[in-house]
Scaffold this motif. Structure first.
Motif, PDB file in Angstrom:
ATOM      1  N   ARG A 170       0.828  -1.210   0.000  1.00 21.60           N
ATOM      2  CA  ARG A 170       0.000   0.000   0.000  1.00 21.60           C
ATOM      3  C   ARG A 170       0.862   1.261   0.000  1.00 21.60           C
ATOM      4  O   ARG A 170       0.506   2.267  -0.622  1.00 21.60           O
ATOM      5  CB  ARG A 170      -0.931   0.005   1.213  1.00 21.60           C
ATOM      6  N   ASP A 171       1.986   1.202   0.694  1.00 22.58           N
ATOM      7  CA  ASP A 171       2.874   2.365   0.717  1.00 22.58           C
ATOM      8  C   ASP A 171       3.454   2.648  -0.656  1.00 22.58           C
ATOM      9  O   ASP A 171       3.775   3.803  -0.977  1.00 22.58           O
ATOM     10  CB  ASP A 171       4.007   2.153   1.725  1.00 22.58           C
ATOM     11  N   ARG A 172       3.605   1.607  -1.502  1.00 21.09           N
ATOM     12  CA  ARG A 172       4.180   1.807  -2.832  1.00 21.09           C
ATOM     13  C   ARG A 172       3.180   2.433  -3.805  1.00 21.09           C
ATOM     14  O   ARG A 172       3.565   3.121  -4.740  1.00 21.09           O
ATOM     15  CB  ARG A 172       4.640   0.462  -3.408  1.00 21.09           C
ATOM     16  N   LEU A 173       1.894   2.179  -3.602  1.00 21.27           N
ATOM     17  CA  LEU A 173       0.881   2.596  -4.563  1.00 21.27           C
ATOM     18  C   LEU A 173       0.463   4.045  -4.339  1.00 21.27           C
ATOM     19  O   LEU A 173       0.331   4.503  -3.208  1.00 21.27           O
ATOM     20  CB  LEU A 173      -0.352   1.701  -4.451  1.00 21.27           C
TER      21      LEU A 173
ATOM     22  N   ALA B  24      -0.176  -0.476 -10.960  1.00 23.81           N
ATOM     23  CA  ALA B  24      -0.491  -1.087  -9.680  1.00 23.81           C
ATOM     24  C   ALA B  24      -0.197  -2.580  -9.693  1.00 23.81           C
ATOM     25  O   ALA B  24       0.378  -3.130  -8.746  1.00 23.81           O
ATOM     26  CB  ALA B  24      -1.961  -0.836  -9.334  1.00 23.81           C
ATOM     27  N   GLN B  25      -0.582  -3.262 -10.788  1.00 22.70           N
ATOM     28  CA  GLN B  25      -0.315  -4.696 -10.874  1.00 22.70           C
ATOM     29  C   GLN B  25       1.184  -4.974 -10.858  1.00 22.70           C
ATOM     30  O   GLN B  25       1.650  -5.915 -10.211  1.00 22.70           O
ATOM     31  CB  GLN B  25      -0.942  -5.254 -12.159  1.00 22.70           C
ATOM     32  N   ARG B  26       1.946  -4.141 -11.533  1.00 20.77           N
ATOM     33  CA  ARG B  26       3.392  -4.338 -11.578  1.00 20.77           C
ATOM     34  C   ARG B  26       4.011  -4.193 -10.188  1.00 20.77           C
ATOM     35  O   ARG B  26       4.882  -4.965  -9.791  1.00 20.77           O
ATOM     36  CB  ARG B  26       4.018  -3.335 -12.550  1.00 20.77           C
ATOM     37  N   LYS B  27       3.545  -3.203  -9.415  1.00 22.39           N
ATOM     38  CA  LYS B  27       4.095  -3.001  -8.071  1.00 22.39           C
ATOM     39  C   LYS B  27       3.713  -4.152  -7.140  1.00 22.39           C
ATOM     40  O   LYS B  27       4.530  -4.603  -6.331  1.00 22.39           O
ATOM     41  CB  LYS B  27       3.591  -1.672  -7.507  1.00 22.39           C
ATOM     42  N   VAL B  28       2.472  -4.650  -7.256  1.00 23.72           N
ATOM     43  CA  VAL B  28       2.052  -5.763  -6.408  1.00 23.72           C
ATOM     44  C   VAL B  28       2.861  -7.011  -6.723  1.00 23.72           C
ATOM     45  O   VAL B  28       3.371  -7.706  -5.830  1.00 23.72           O
ATOM     46  CB  VAL B  28       0.545  -6.029  -6.583  1.00 23.72           C
TER      47      VAL B  28
ATOM     48  N   ASP C   2      -2.540   7.026  -4.720  1.00 23.50           N
ATOM     49  CA  ASP C   2      -3.980   6.955  -4.504  1.00 23.50           C
ATOM     50  C   ASP C   2      -4.704   6.500  -5.763  1.00 23.50           C
ATOM     51  O   ASP C   2      -5.630   5.682  -5.709  1.00 23.50           O
ATOM     52  CB  ASP C   2      -4.511   8.327  -4.067  1.00 23.50           C
ATOM     53  N   ARG C   3      -4.289   7.004  -6.921  1.00 24.04           N
ATOM     54  CA  ARG C   3      -4.941   6.642  -8.185  1.00 24.04           C
ATOM     55  C   ARG C   3      -4.719   5.165  -8.505  1.00 24.04           C
ATOM     56  O   ARG C   3      -5.645   4.475  -8.943  1.00 24.04           O
ATOM     57  CB  ARG C   3      -4.390   7.515  -9.321  1.00 24.04           C
ATOM     58  N   GLN C   4      -3.512   4.696  -8.292  1.00 25.66           N
ATOM     59  CA  GLN C   4      -3.219   3.292  -8.594  1.00 25.66           C
ATOM     60  C   GLN C   4      -4.002   2.352  -7.675  1.00 25.66           C
ATOM     61  O   GLN C   4      -4.563   1.353  -8.124  1.00 25.66           O
ATOM     62  CB  GLN C   4      -1.718   3.039  -8.467  1.00 25.66           C
ATOM     63  N   LEU C   5      -4.075   2.683  -6.388  1.00 20.59           N
ATOM     64  CA  LEU C   5      -4.815   1.840  -5.460  1.00 20.59           C
ATOM     65  C   LEU C   5      -6.307   1.861  -5.784  1.00 20.59           C
ATOM     66  O   LEU C   5      -6.981   0.821  -5.752  1.00 20.59           O
ATOM     67  CB  LEU C   5      -4.583   2.323  -4.026  1.00 20.59           C
TER      68      LEU C   5
END
Length: 661
Positions: free
Chosen positions: A592-595, A641-645, A597-600
């Motif tokens: 969550r810290d990486r994302l 977002a998918q890439r960061k997860v 607001d828009r990505q989450l």
């Protein structure tokens, strides 16, 4: 009496300051006088001998000598009017000038105009040496200060004259005071020493000034500045005493107030210095205790010991708030006094300072009383301060003074600071313990308030909402993803805590709605407390919230938040249980810290809306429209977002085996 004024009069003006002389000379010239300006008393004597002027005007302060001495020298030369024109505000000087057969005119309050009028009187048909007896009497009658004349040749020096200002000042009429000694103005609070000083001056035939507490006719006291000067006849014998009375009550009151204020400042400074000495040692030691303590019990015990050891304090105890029993129970105690603190318990509904401090969240004080088991010991003063961090109250610190007047406002401020620092330290210890613990407190709260925002929303939609997910944005706004079996209106009342309603998917059988709540809602407060919302369902009659809290104090604070905001709040579950997802909580927090607001938001809408299901329950266009962005922009946020997860899962998790190549 007819006067020719000063028009054409030959005036010698004696002044040591050139700029002042020019102003006065111009004023006299404007009135028609012919003015000769000289700079010294000797020059004035020469001018009188050479010119034989109509009159002389002299300042009191001269380079050598003064105007009164010059007046006396001129009297030996010849008879002509002499006016002393001075800024010296001294009634005794005015009396001396009158006694020397001169005229006295003050420079303030239109001095030059007044000087011209006085010269006109002096130069009139009745002009004689100095001023006439009629003018002397008129000047005394109309003087702004009280004037009295006492006959020194009669026993007890009775008054033979008082002016109108004296009557106004004292309330006595002329008929009531003539023939009496002026001591009738004295009263019970008149200073005998000042009276003796006045009497000594009169007996010694010397000018004297004192300030006396006198009394008006109606009994009202006032401060009277009394200036008395002797009046002598041609042989030098004192025949009368002239007195000037000035009301100086305002000045004396101001001086008294100034002295009182100065003394209060000195006392306050001594108090502050004492408090600073106490603060310096107590705060420094408490800070060291809080830094070094490794457990909550150690914090409570050592803070008690240090506070009880402070000079002026007799004992201290720390109690923990037990919400299940609605009481404060002893956790630690210290102090070498005969008080039963070991098994202390205080009902939270009682009037004891400890109970009030928990209820109000502020420092509370009181006196001891043995009348109730919930009250504090007798014959002592007490201060209780909450041990709190933000909205969570962990306990209360109660301190007993060494006597009944041990505490003041400074002590309350000091101990309140100690309470806040202790609450912060306990919160840090409890937070660390909860992160490492396998246990949480599971809570369910049911709210049956028709004015609750989700109840109103369900009633307007005619549908039941089920919890799909929650997101808290950086500005504090809380976004709930709610599933419903019907369409939901996007209309929002201006006074509602619901900021926006957005349809994510509008399937006829099931829709996903994004509801944005303001940060000051109860759901927003849960985030401030570190509480995790796990589920909710809402109908037009009630909303059931389920959440997990890291410990009982935080859980209780969360329940209090609901009870403070809504009616019809029922606690339906409150129990400890094993944490089911402990191993993954740190991972989720890191992701969550990486994302952004828009990505989450894009990821949540796609997941909860069924975008990843086959067939899609919602299209990319629908999701983009719900965010107010284009489809391509939505997909950019979603892919990022998918890439960061996936990156966090595949690269950063330390508990996974390396992926084989």
């Amino acid at each position: 009496m007819t006067t020719r004024g000063v028009d054409g009069a030959d005036v010698v003006y004696v002044a040591s300051a050139a700029d002042t002389a020019a102003d006065v000379a111009d004023g006299l010239a404007a009135a028609g006088a012919a003015v000769t300006v000289v700079a010294s008393a000797d020059a004035a004597i020469r001018a009188v001998r050479e010119r034989d002027p109509d009159c002389v005007v002299t300042e009191f302060r001269l380079g050598e000598g003064n105007g009164l001495d010059l007046l006396r020298r001129l009297r030996r030369e010849r008879d002509l009017p002499v006016v002393v024109f001075s800024d010296a505000d001294d009634p005794a000087l005015a009396a001396a000038v009158l006694d020397a057969a001169g005229a006295f005119v003050p420079t303030h309050d239109g001095g030059v105009d007044r000087l011209c009028r006085r010269l006109a009187n002096c130069l009139g048909d009745e002009a004689r040496v100095g001023i006439s007896e009629t003018m002397k009497e008129r000047a005394m009658d109309e003087a702004p200060v009280g004037i009295t004349v006492a006959d020194a040749t009669q026993p007890d020096e009775p008054l033979v004259y008082v002016n109108e200002a004296f009557e106004r000042l004292t309330g006595y009429s002329t008929e009531q005071v003539l023939g009496r000694n002026c001591r009738f103005l004295q009263g019970p609070d008149t200073d005998p020493e000042a009276v003796r000083e006045l009497r000594a001056g009169i007996d010694g035939a010397e000018p004297v000034s004192v300030e006396l507490r006198n009394y008006r006719r109606n009994g009202e006291p006032f401060w009277n500045r009394v200036d008395v000067a002797p009046i002598r006849d041609g042989s030098g014998t004192v025949t009368h005493y002239i007195g000037f009375q000035t009301d100086v009550t305002r000045r004396r009151r101001a001086a008294t107030a100034a002295r009182r204020w100065a003394e209060e400042c000195r006392a306050e400074r001594r108090t502050v210095e004492h408090v600073l000495d106490r603060v310096e040692g107590l705060v420094e030691d408490v800070t060291r205790v809080l830094v070094e303590a490794s457990s909550r019990r150690a914090v409570e015990r050592r803070v008690c010991e240090r506070v009880a050891a402070t000079p002026g304090y007799a004992a201290a105890w720390v109690g923990r708030v037990d919400r299940t029993r609605d009481e404060v129970t002893t956790r630690a105690r210290a102090g070498d006094v005969d008080r039963s603190l070991g098994d202390r318990s205080v009902d939270l509904s009682s009037a004891a300072p400890a109970a009030r401090a928990v209820r109000t969240g502020t420092a509370e004080s009181g006196e001891g009383s043995a009348a109730s088991p919930d009250s504090d010991p007798a014959d002592c003063s007490t201060i209780a301060v909450p041990l709190a961090y933000r909205e969570t109250t962990y306990g209360v610190l109660t301190v007993y003074g060494a006597d009944s007047n041990a505490f003041d406002a400074h002590d309350a401020t000091l101990l309140a600071s100690v309470g806040r620092a202790t609450g912060n330290a306990i919160n840090a210890i409890e937070s660390k313990r909860m992160v490492a613990a396998d246990e949480v407190v599971a809570v369910e709260v049911t709210v049956s308030d028709p004015n609750a925002p989700l109840t109103e929303l369900a009633a307007a939609a005619g549908s039941r909402f089920e919890f799909e997910g929650v997101n808290r944005r950086s500005d504090g706004t809380v976004v709930l993803f709610l599933g419903a079996d019907g369409a939901v209106s996007s209309d929002v009342d201006d006074d509602s805590s619901v900021r926006a309603i957005t349809a994510v998917s509008t399937d006829p059988e099931w829709s996903l709605t994004e509801v944005s709540l303001s940060a000051d809602t109860v759901v927003g407060r849960l985030g401030d407390l570190g509480v995790r919302l796990t589920d909710l369902d809402a109908t037009d009659e009630r909303v059931a919230y389920r959440f997990e809290a890291p410990g009982e104090p935080v859980a209780r604070s969360a329940v209090d938040a609901f009870e403070d905001r809504y009616d019809g709040v029922e606690l339906t579950r409150f129990r400890r249980r094993e944490r089911s997802d402990r191993s993954g909580r740190g991972f989720v927090r890191d992701v969550r810290d990486r994302l952004t607001d828009r990505q989450l938001t894009a990821l949540q809408k796609a997941y909860f809306g069924g975008f990843f299901e086959r067939p899609h329950r919602v299209t990319g266009d629908d999701l983009a429209d719900s965010m107010g962005i284009s489809r391509s922009t939505f997909h950019q946020h979603l892919l990022a977002a998918q890439r960061k997860v996936l990156g966090a899962f595949l690269e950063d998790r330390p508990d996974l085996d390396p992926i084989p190549h």
